[in-house]
Design a protein around this motif. Sequence first.
Motif, PDB file in Angstrom:
ATOM      1  N   UNK A  12      -1.620 -39.862 -22.659  1.00 58.16           N
ATOM      2  CA  UNK A  12      -1.901 -41.287 -22.721  1.00 58.16           C
ATOM      3  C   UNK A  12      -2.925 -41.542 -23.810  1.00 58.16           C
ATOM      4  N   UNK A  13      -2.760 -42.637 -24.530  1.00 59.68           N
ATOM      5  CA  UNK A  13      -3.685 -42.951 -25.607  1.00 59.68           C
ATOM      6  C   UNK A  13      -3.744 -44.458 -25.815  1.00 59.68           C
ATOM      7  N   UNK A  14      -4.960 -44.960 -25.974  1.00 61.33           N
ATOM      8  CA  UNK A  14      -5.168 -46.382 -26.288  1.00 61.33           C
ATOM      9  C   UNK A  14      -6.368 -46.498 -27.213  1.00 61.33           C
ATOM     10  N   UNK A  15      -6.405 -47.557 -28.014  1.00 63.10           N
ATOM     11  CA  UNK A  15      -7.556 -47.816 -28.866  1.00 63.10           C
ATOM     12  C   UNK A  15      -7.985 -49.262 -28.709  1.00 63.10           C
ATOM     13  N   UNK A  16      -9.215 -49.514 -29.088  1.00 63.61           N
ATOM     14  CA  UNK A  16      -9.790 -50.858 -28.964  1.00 63.61           C
ATOM     15  C   UNK A  16     -10.748 -51.080 -30.128  1.00 63.61           C
ATOM     16  N   UNK A  27     -19.330 -52.982 -23.865  1.00 69.66           N
ATOM     17  CA  UNK A  27     -17.902 -53.307 -23.914  1.00 69.66           C
ATOM     18  C   UNK A  27     -17.061 -52.033 -23.894  1.00 69.66           C
ATOM     19  N   UNK A  28     -17.483 -51.042 -24.652  1.00 66.33           N
ATOM     20  CA  UNK A  28     -16.734 -49.787 -24.730  1.00 66.33           C
ATOM     21  C   UNK A  28     -16.706 -49.068 -23.386  1.00 66.33           C
ATOM     22  N   UNK A  29     -17.847 -48.998 -22.711  1.00 67.03           N
ATOM     23  CA  UNK A  29     -17.890 -48.336 -21.396  1.00 67.03           C
ATOM     24  C   UNK A  29     -16.934 -49.003 -20.418  1.00 67.03           C
ATOM     25  N   UNK A  30     -16.977 -50.327 -20.374  1.00 62.36           N
ATOM     26  CA  UNK A  30     -16.098 -51.045 -19.449  1.00 62.36           C
ATOM     27  C   UNK A  30     -14.629 -50.860 -19.816  1.00 62.36           C
ATOM     28  N   UNK A  31     -14.331 -50.897 -21.104  1.00 60.72           N
ATOM     29  CA  UNK A  31     -12.944 -50.747 -21.554  1.00 60.72           C
ATOM     30  C   UNK A  31     -12.420 -49.350 -21.240  1.00 60.72           C
ATOM     31  N   UNK A  73     -13.374 -57.529 -40.982  1.00 64.72           N
ATOM     32  CA  UNK A  73     -12.782 -56.395 -40.273  1.00 64.72           C
ATOM     33  C   UNK A  73     -13.601 -56.089 -39.021  1.00 64.72           C
ATOM     34  N   UNK A  74     -12.959 -55.375 -38.100  1.00 64.14           N
ATOM     35  CA  UNK A  74     -13.680 -54.990 -36.895  1.00 64.14           C
ATOM     36  C   UNK A  74     -14.726 -53.948 -37.266  1.00 64.14           C
ATOM     37  N   UNK A  75     -15.754 -53.863 -36.484  1.00 61.55           N
ATOM     38  CA  UNK A  75     -16.827 -52.944 -36.804  1.00 61.55           C
ATOM     39  C   UNK A  75     -16.557 -51.521 -36.394  1.00 61.55           C
ATOM     40  N   UNK A  76     -16.043 -51.335 -35.194  1.00 61.69           N
ATOM     41  CA  UNK A  76     -15.885 -50.001 -34.611  1.00 61.69           C
ATOM     42  C   UNK A  76     -14.540 -49.945 -33.898  1.00 61.69           C
ATOM     43  N   UNK A  77     -13.897 -48.800 -33.990  1.00 64.45           N
ATOM     44  CA  UNK A  77     -12.663 -48.579 -33.238  1.00 64.45           C
ATOM     45  C   UNK A  77     -12.903 -47.378 -32.329  1.00 64.45           C
ATOM     46  N   UNK A  78     -12.565 -47.541 -31.060  1.00 67.73           N
ATOM     47  CA  UNK A  78     -12.697 -46.450 -30.101  1.00 67.73           C
ATOM     48  C   UNK A  78     -11.306 -46.088 -29.593  1.00 67.73           C
ATOM     49  N   UNK A  79     -11.095 -44.786 -29.426  1.00 74.13           N
ATOM     50  CA  UNK A  79      -9.825 -44.282 -28.915  1.00 74.13           C
ATOM     51  C   UNK A  79     -10.120 -43.397 -27.708  1.00 74.13           C
ATOM     52  N   UNK A  80      -9.344 -43.581 -26.663  1.00 75.55           N
ATOM     53  CA  UNK A  80      -9.430 -42.702 -25.494  1.00 75.55           C
ATOM     54  C   UNK A  80      -8.031 -42.153 -25.257  1.00 75.55           C
ATOM     55  N   UNK A  81      -7.986 -40.837 -25.040  1.00 71.59           N
ATOM     56  CA  UNK A  81      -6.723 -40.167 -24.756  1.00 71.59           C
ATOM     57  C   UNK A  81      -6.900 -39.281 -23.535  1.00 71.59           C
TER      58      UNK A  81
END
Length: 97
Positions: A12-16, A27-31, A73-81
């Motif tokens: 599974x993989x998603x980014x935000x 925001x990242x912790x909650x996401x 542009x967005x500042x940061x992109x986080x990916x969780x897999x």
Amino acid sequence: MNVLTDSTTRLLSRWCDLPCSPIASSLARRWVSAMLVSWELPLSPANEATIAELTSELVTNAVQHAAPPPSGSSGIRINVRAGAATIWLAVCDHDPT
């Protein structure tokens, strides 16, 4: 990287995208927590806390130390897999260093 051959194993993989601001860590912790819950992973409370702490640390480092993103542009992109018995976290920013 290991190749997953078991048809019952999910990768599974998603980014935000997140703003490059002090609220990004929260925001990242909650996401990330919401993604892990939605994937119905059997995580212990200790593992959930560790993942939240690591997420916060990675995003905070990007906010504090990365060069500002280009305008529009967005500042940061986080990916969780998640796959097999591993959770991966990745944080990307616009700083070339």
